[in-house]
Design a protein around this motif. Structure first.
Motif, mmCIF file in Angstrom:
data_model
loop_
_atom_site.group_PDB
_atom_site.id
_atom_site.type_symbol
_atom_site.label_atom_id
_atom_site.label_comp_id
_atom_site.label_asym_id
_atom_site.label_seq_id
_atom_site.Cartn_x
_atom_site.Cartn_y
_atom_site.Cartn_z
ATOM 1 N N LEU A 114 25.690 7.715 15.027
ATOM 2 C CA LEU A 114 25.983 6.932 13.821
ATOM 3 C C LEU A 114 24.715 6.419 13.143
ATOM 4 C CD1 LEU A 114 29.055 4.900 15.097
ATOM 5 C CD2 LEU A 114 29.048 6.923 13.626
ATOM 6 N N GLY A 115 23.757 5.960 13.935
ATOM 7 C CA GLY A 115 22.485 5.510 13.386
ATOM 8 C C GLY A 115 22.362 3.998 13.262
ATOM 9 N N PRO A 116 21.121 3.506 13.360
ATOM 10 C CA PRO A 116 20.870 2.067 13.357
ATOM 11 C C PRO A 116 20.619 1.456 11.986
ATOM 12 C CG PRO A 116 18.856 3.205 13.861
ATOM 13 C CD PRO A 116 19.920 4.267 13.704
ATOM 14 N N SER A 117 20.657 2.265 10.902
ATOM 15 C CA SER A 117 20.297 1.674 9.611
ATOM 16 C C SER A 117 20.963 2.375 8.436
ATOM 17 C CB SER A 117 18.782 1.704 9.423
ATOM 18 O OG SER A 117 18.316 3.028 9.337
ATOM 19 N N LEU A 118 21.003 1.632 7.337
ATOM 20 C CA LEU A 118 21.437 2.140 6.039
ATOM 21 C C LEU A 118 20.451 1.628 5.000
ATOM 22 C CD1 LEU A 118 25.244 1.186 6.027
ATOM 23 C CD2 LEU A 118 24.304 3.490 6.287
ATOM 24 N N VAL A 119 20.266 2.370 3.936
ATOM 25 C CA VAL A 119 19.493 1.908 2.783
ATOM 26 C C VAL A 119 20.377 2.115 1.563
ATOM 27 C CG1 VAL A 119 17.448 2.249 1.356
ATOM 28 C CG2 VAL A 119 17.279 2.489 3.841
ATOM 29 N N LEU A 120 20.583 1.039 0.814
ATOM 30 C CA LEU A 120 21.400 1.095 -0.391
ATOM 31 C C LEU A 120 20.576 0.613 -1.581
ATOM 32 C CD1 LEU A 120 24.710 -0.417 1.031
ATOM 33 C CD2 LEU A 120 24.187 1.986 0.651
ATOM 34 N N PRO A 121 20.845 1.164 -2.773
ATOM 35 C CA PRO A 121 20.077 0.762 -3.951
ATOM 36 C C PRO A 121 20.519 -0.590 -4.513
ATOM 37 C CG PRO A 121 21.640 2.489 -4.525
ATOM 38 C CD PRO A 121 21.752 2.279 -3.043
ATOM 39 N N ILE A 122 19.554 -1.259 -5.126
ATOM 40 C CA ILE A 122 19.808 -2.469 -5.909
ATOM 41 C C ILE A 122 19.424 -2.122 -7.343
ATOM 42 C CG2 ILE A 122 19.203 -4.883 -6.305
ATOM 43 C CD1 ILE A 122 18.260 -4.951 -3.318
ATOM 44 N N ILE A 123 20.387 -2.217 -8.261
ATOM 45 C CA ILE A 123 20.125 -1.916 -9.663
ATOM 46 C C ILE A 123 20.628 -3.087 -10.503
ATOM 47 C CG2 ILE A 123 20.606 -0.338 -11.586
ATOM 48 C CD1 ILE A 123 20.974 1.886 -9.484
ATOM 49 N N ASP A 124 19.743 -3.599 -11.328
ATOM 50 C CA ASP A 124 20.072 -4.749 -12.183
ATOM 51 C C ASP A 124 20.625 -5.914 -11.366
ATOM 52 O OD1 ASP A 124 19.195 -3.398 -14.479
ATOM 53 O OD2 ASP A 124 21.184 -2.495 -14.795
ATOM 54 N N GLY A 125 20.036 -6.140 -10.199
ATOM 55 C CA GLY A 125 20.409 -7.261 -9.347
ATOM 56 C C GLY A 125 21.687 -7.075 -8.556
ATOM 57 N N GLU A 126 22.264 -5.895 -8.611
ATOM 58 C CA GLU A 126 23.541 -5.640 -7.942
ATOM 59 C C GLU A 126 23.401 -4.583 -6.854
ATOM 60 O OE1 GLU A 126 27.903 -3.825 -9.164
ATOM 61 O OE2 GLU A 126 26.692 -4.808 -10.694
ATOM 62 N N LEU A 127 24.023 -4.854 -5.704
ATOM 63 C CA LEU A 127 24.091 -3.862 -4.633
ATOM 64 C C LEU A 127 24.999 -2.729 -5.087
ATOM 65 C CD1 LEU A 127 23.456 -3.131 -1.638
ATOM 66 C CD2 LEU A 127 25.602 -4.273 -1.060
ATOM 67 N N ILE A 128 24.496 -1.507 -5.023
ATOM 68 C CA ILE A 128 25.281 -0.362 -5.479
ATOM 69 C C ILE A 128 25.972 0.288 -4.286
ATOM 70 C CG2 ILE A 128 25.215 1.878 -6.651
ATOM 71 C CD1 ILE A 128 24.574 -0.597 -8.429
ATOM 72 N N ARG A 129 27.295 0.377 -4.404
ATOM 73 C CA ARG A 129 28.122 1.048 -3.404
ATOM 74 C C ARG A 129 29.398 1.482 -4.086
ATOM 75 N NH1 ARG A 129 32.157 -2.295 -1.541
ATOM 76 N NH2 ARG A 129 31.991 -4.450 -2.223
ATOM 77 N N GLY A 130 30.094 2.436 -3.493
ATOM 78 C CA GLY A 130 31.363 2.878 -4.042
ATOM 79 C C GLY A 130 32.415 1.797 -3.915
ATOM 80 N N ILE A 131 33.429 1.866 -4.752
ATOM 81 C CA ILE A 131 34.459 0.827 -4.773
ATOM 82 C C ILE A 131 35.146 0.671 -3.412
ATOM 83 C CG2 ILE A 131 36.301 2.330 -5.625
ATOM 84 C CD1 ILE A 131 37.148 -0.146 -7.366
ATOM 85 N N TRP A 132 35.285 1.754 -2.658
ATOM 86 C CA TRP A 132 35.936 1.697 -1.343
ATOM 87 C C TRP A 132 34.928 1.775 -0.212
ATOM 88 C CZ3 TRP A 132 40.261 -0.158 -2.549
ATOM 89 C CH2 TRP A 132 40.957 0.282 -3.666
ATOM 90 N N GLN A 133 33.666 1.583 -0.519
ATOM 91 C CA GLN A 133 32.591 1.757 0.460
ATOM 92 C C GLN A 133 32.112 0.391 0.959
ATOM 93 O OE1 GLN A 133 29.136 3.683 -1.240
ATOM 94 N NE2 GLN A 133 28.872 4.917 0.608
ATOM 95 N N GLN A 134 32.690 -0.055 2.073
ATOM 96 C CA GLN A 134 32.264 -1.308 2.684
ATOM 97 C C GLN A 134 31.234 -1.030 3.779
ATOM 98 O OE1 GLN A 134 35.893 -1.042 2.058
ATOM 99 N NE2 GLN A 134 35.288 -2.028 0.152
ATOM 100 N N ILE A 135 30.503 -2.076 4.143
ATOM 101 C CA ILE A 135 29.441 -1.954 5.140
ATOM 102 C C ILE A 135 29.927 -2.606 6.431
ATOM 103 C CG2 ILE A 135 27.036 -2.502 5.690
ATOM 104 C CD1 ILE A 135 26.736 -2.955 2.543
ATOM 105 N N PHE A 136 29.881 -1.844 7.518
ATOM 106 C CA PHE A 136 30.348 -2.340 8.810
ATOM 107 C C PHE A 136 29.265 -2.223 9.874
ATOM 108 C CE2 PHE A 136 34.488 -1.836 6.962
ATOM 109 C CZ PHE A 136 35.310 -2.693 7.668
#
Length: 137
Positions: A95-117
């Motif tokens: 599964l892996g120990p990390s994720l990197v997600l973009p921040i654009i215009d001060g907002e965390l970018i993720r899909g509408i159904w994409q939660q972080i667990f």
């Protein structure tokens, strides 16, 4: 460029406990003041992982089932001679120990159904730490 860091601390219930940390990560991004960059979500430890998945009970149960099927417990793994949690280490490495997600215009970018667990993969309840690091401008 700025770098902002925070640690999340929480307890888990043991093997394949799923802890939704989406809101904590979003709050951190908002409070970081980073408007464009990225956020690193990192688990220090060999039996924990972070994933993105939809927070829907059936899907979460499916995820647990498939993890048990892919890397079953007690299959004669050599590491089990030491502490009987080889399957935990193997699942975490897949599964892996990390994720990197973009921040654009001060907002965390993720899909509408994409939660972080956070995914607890060890065989017992644990006190866990997740490191969040926002980098950008």
């Amino acid at each position: 460029m700025r770098v902002v860091r925070k640690e999340l601390h929480f307890s888990t219930r043991g093997e394949i406990d799923l802890v939704d940390i989406t809101h904590e990560v979003e709050r951190f991004v908002e409070e970081s003041g980073i408007t464009n960059g990225q956020v690193l979500i990192f688990v220090p430890g060999a039996t924990g992982a972070v994933i993105t998945i939809e927070h829907e009970s059936g899907l979460l149960e499916d995820f647990k089932r498939i993890l048990r099927e892919l890397v079953p417990r007690g299959q004669g793994y050599k590491h089990d001679l030491i502490d009987n949690n080889a399957h935990s280490h193997l699942r975490a490495s897949l599964l892996g120990p990390s994720l990197v997600l973009p921040i654009i215009d001060g907002e965390l970018i993720r899909g509408i159904w994409q939660q972080i667990f956070f995914v607890e993969l060890d065989v017992r309840p644990r006190k866990r730490k997740v490191i969040l690091q926002a980098i950008g401008e």
